[in-house]
Design an enzyme around this catalytic site. Structure first.
Site: not given
Length: 228
Positions: A7, A9, A57, A155
């Protein structure tokens, strides 16, 4: 089979608009079993963190200012990934950003075919149903209570659990299969199964043996147990 559940961000939605990756999290699976190996890196995006991205975030400019830029960590990231299959939720988004960053750093890009999209898998399995990561956690009973803000490593860990459910659920022999594979690897390519040095003792009790003998006797001399 080695897989990397991954994952990212980012500061926004489009690398073509100057948005950058601020965090990468990844979890290693081998034969669908977590190995305990992870990759986690915060990255200085070299641009201000938009307020809406900070809200999602929780990563601000002050926190990211002293983190390495992508070109300083890109090679290590590629080394961790290797040629493993990448398991990503909404893979097109993350692959778009990863390949943009790799290109800007002058590093090899990741083939799109290397990625497996769990969002697409979920939509095929449950057409018309919500397929977000949170929705899939609710469907499969995966605990995501720690997911107050999006974090790449958390995540990835949650997605690994969801992915195993999407492909058929956890199997009780996975850990055993991994242990056997490791034992064979350690023993070399010439490993062969061998008979036990001593046969296992019978678990039949005397009463059970007597009952069986009486049952066979009642069937007559043609009973299958009397044939040699």
């Amino acid at each position: 089979m080695r897989e990397i559940v991954l994952d990212t961000e980012t500061t926004g939605f489009e690398p073509s608009e100057g948005h950058r990756i601020v965090e990468i999290g990844a979890v290693e699976l081998f034969n669908h079993v977590p190995t305990g190996r992870t990759y986690h890196q915060y990255i200085n995006p070299q641009r201000p963190m938009p307020a809406e991205a900070f809200a999602v975030h929780g990563l601000g400019d002050d926190f990211l200012r002293d983190k390495p830029v992508f070109r300083e960590v890109g090679a290590a990231f590629l080394e961790f990934v290797g040629n493993a299959r990448l398991v990503i939720h909404n893979a097109a988004f993350d692959m778009k950003f990863l390949n943009a960053e790799l290109g800007w750093a002058g590093l090899p890009r990741l083939p799109d075919a290397q990625a497996v999209d769990t969002l697409a898998i979920a939509r095929r399995r449950f057409p018309g149903s919500p397929a977000s990561l949170d929705a899939l956690c609710r469907r499969f009973g995966v605990d995501n209570s720690a997911r107050e803000k999006h974090g790449a490593l958390l995540d990835s860990e949650i997605l690994a659990e969801v992915y195993l459910e999407l492909i058929g659920g956890r199997q009780p022999d996975f850990a055993l299969a991994t242990s056997v594979a490791e034992s064979r690897t350690q023993a070399g390519d010439n490993w062969r199964p061998r008979p036990r040095p001593r046969p296992l003792p019978s678990r039949l009790t005397e009463a059970e043996q007597s009952a069986h003998a009486a049952f066979v006797a009642a069937l007559g001399e043609n009973a299958i147990w009397n044939r040699t």
